[in-house]
Design a protein around this motif. Sequence first.
Motif, PDB file in Angstrom:
ATOM      1  N   ARG A 146       0.840  -1.186   0.000  1.00  0.00           N
ATOM      2  CA  ARG A 146       0.000   0.000   0.000  1.00  0.00           C
ATOM      3  C   ARG A 146       0.886   1.251   0.000  1.00  0.00           C
ATOM      4  NH1 ARG A 146      -5.073   0.217   3.748  1.00  0.00           N
ATOM      5  NH2 ARG A 146      -5.806  -0.928   1.952  1.00  0.00           N
ATOM      6  N   ASP A 177      -3.157   0.601  -3.763  1.00  0.00           N
ATOM      7  CA  ASP A 177      -2.942  -0.772  -3.295  1.00  0.00           C
ATOM      8  C   ASP A 177      -2.472  -1.597  -4.481  1.00  0.00           C
ATOM      9  OD1 ASP A 177      -3.782  -0.698  -0.548  1.00  0.00           O
ATOM     10  OD2 ASP A 177      -5.829  -0.418  -1.279  1.00  0.00           O
ATOM     11  N   TYR A 212      -3.692  10.262  -3.407  1.00  0.00           N
ATOM     12  CA  TYR A 212      -4.112   8.960  -3.909  1.00  0.00           C
ATOM     13  C   TYR A 212      -3.712   7.857  -2.924  1.00  0.00           C
ATOM     14  CZ  TYR A 212      -4.471  11.421  -8.360  1.00  0.00           C
ATOM     15  OH  TYR A 212      -4.807  12.300  -9.359  1.00  0.00           O
ATOM     16  N   SER A 252     -13.469   5.359 -12.735  1.00  0.00           N
ATOM     17  CA  SER A 252     -14.843   5.804 -12.560  1.00  0.00           C
ATOM     18  C   SER A 252     -15.052   7.076 -13.384  1.00  0.00           C
ATOM     19  CB  SER A 252     -15.133   6.075 -11.081  1.00  0.00           C
ATOM     20  OG  SER A 252     -14.317   7.129 -10.598  1.00  0.00           O
ATOM     21  N   ALA A 280      -3.994  -3.752  -9.197  1.00  0.00           N
ATOM     22  CA  ALA A 280      -3.913  -2.636  -8.245  1.00  0.00           C
ATOM     23  C   ALA A 280      -5.237  -1.892  -8.217  1.00  0.00           C
ATOM     24  CB  ALA A 280      -2.785  -1.676  -8.645  1.00  0.00           C
ATOM     25  N   LEU A 281      -5.503  -1.246  -7.094  1.00  0.00           N
ATOM     26  CA  LEU A 281      -6.646  -0.355  -6.943  1.00  0.00           C
ATOM     27  C   LEU A 281      -6.135   1.004  -6.495  1.00  0.00           C
ATOM     28  CD1 LEU A 281      -9.198  -2.644  -5.062  1.00  0.00           C
ATOM     29  CD2 LEU A 281      -9.251  -1.972  -7.464  1.00  0.00           C
ATOM     30  N   VAL A 282      -6.692   2.058  -7.075  1.00  0.00           N
ATOM     31  CA  VAL A 282      -6.272   3.418  -6.750  1.00  0.00           C
ATOM     32  C   VAL A 282      -7.511   4.226  -6.408  1.00  0.00           C
ATOM     33  CG1 VAL A 282      -5.152   5.508  -7.622  1.00  0.00           C
ATOM     34  CG2 VAL A 282      -4.319   3.265  -8.328  1.00  0.00           C
ATOM     35  N   SER A 283      -7.427   5.011  -5.347  1.00  0.00           N
ATOM     36  CA  SER A 283      -8.532   5.860  -4.935  1.00  0.00           C
ATOM     37  C   SER A 283      -8.002   7.269  -4.695  1.00  0.00           C
ATOM     38  CB  SER A 283      -9.142   5.291  -3.653  1.00  0.00           C
ATOM     39  OG  SER A 283     -10.180   6.111  -3.208  1.00  0.00           O
ATOM     40  N   ARG A 326      -8.989   0.892 -11.404  1.00  0.00           N
ATOM     41  CA  ARG A 326      -8.595  -0.501 -11.258  1.00  0.00           C
ATOM     42  C   ARG A 326      -7.582  -0.821 -12.350  1.00  0.00           C
ATOM     43  NH1 ARG A 326     -14.275  -2.652 -12.166  1.00  0.00           N
ATOM     44  NH2 ARG A 326     -13.317  -2.115 -14.065  1.00  0.00           N
ATOM     45  N   LEU A 332      -5.933  -3.853 -14.313  1.00  0.00           N
ATOM     46  CA  LEU A 332      -6.269  -5.248 -14.573  1.00  0.00           C
ATOM     47  C   LEU A 332      -5.286  -5.886 -15.547  1.00  0.00           C
ATOM     48  CD1 LEU A 332     -10.077  -4.627 -15.195  1.00  0.00           C
ATOM     49  CD2 LEU A 332      -9.064  -5.576 -13.122  1.00  0.00           C
ATOM     50  N   GLU A 347     -11.726   6.640  -8.697  1.00  0.00           N
ATOM     51  CA  GLU A 347     -11.348   5.244  -8.475  1.00  0.00           C
ATOM     52  C   GLU A 347     -10.783   4.670  -9.776  1.00  0.00           C
ATOM     53  OE1 GLU A 347     -11.837   3.592  -5.530  1.00  0.00           O
ATOM     54  OE2 GLU A 347     -12.774   5.331  -4.591  1.00  0.00           O
ATOM     55  N   PRO A 362      -7.307  -8.360 -10.958  1.00  0.00           N
ATOM     56  CA  PRO A 362      -6.911  -7.043 -10.443  1.00  0.00           C
ATOM     57  C   PRO A 362      -5.440  -7.047 -10.023  1.00  0.00           C
ATOM     58  CG  PRO A 362      -8.696  -7.993  -9.121  1.00  0.00           C
ATOM     59  CD  PRO A 362      -8.283  -9.017 -10.123  1.00  0.00           C
TER      60      PRO A 362
END
Length: 162
Positions: A2, A133, A130, A101, A117-120, A108, A110, A106, A115
Motif C-alpha cells: 500500500r 494498493d 491517492y 470511474s 492494483a486499486l487506486v482511490s 482498477r 487489470l 477510483e 486485479p
Amino acid sequence: MRYQIKQRLLAVRPTFDIANESGEPILVGEGKLFVLAAEVVIRSLSGEEFVRVKQQLFSWRPRFEITQQGRPLATVARRWTLRPRYTIGLAGGGELLVAGSLFEHEFRFLAGEEPVALVSRAMWSLRDTYGVDVFRPEYDAVVLAVVIAIDSVRTQRERSAG
C-alpha cells in the motif's frame, strides 16, 4: 503493498511525495519546469532515479513513456471512451488495462480479468492525494508512474477547461 501519493500544495513545479503503508516517505516525484510535455522523475530519498514518466508531445490522445534506469518499462495511452480508460503496454510483453470511474476518483489496474492494483483519489482535499494498493509487487513501479501520468492528464484537462 500500500502506498500514498500526495501532490505538494505550494511547490513551484509538480512534486509528489510517495509514502509506504506506514506513512514513511520512500520516493519523491518531481516534474520539470518550462517543458511543453509533462515529465516527472521519481527518485528515492537518496536521489537515485527510480522511474521516469514522460509525455509524448505529438499525440492525438495522452500518451506517456515510462522508463526505469534508461530502459523502457511501459507505454501508457488513454483510450477514446466516456469513462477514463488507459492501456499500458509492458516492455517485457503483456498489457494492463486501467479502468476508472466517471469522475476519476477510483481506478482498477487489470491484467486480463485479474486485479493488479486499486487506486482511490481523495475527493475533499486541497491537494491531489491517492491511496494505491498494489497486489503484485512486480507492478509497483508501473502503477506508481501511471498514477502520476493520469494525474497529469487530469490536471492538463482542468487547466484547459478553465
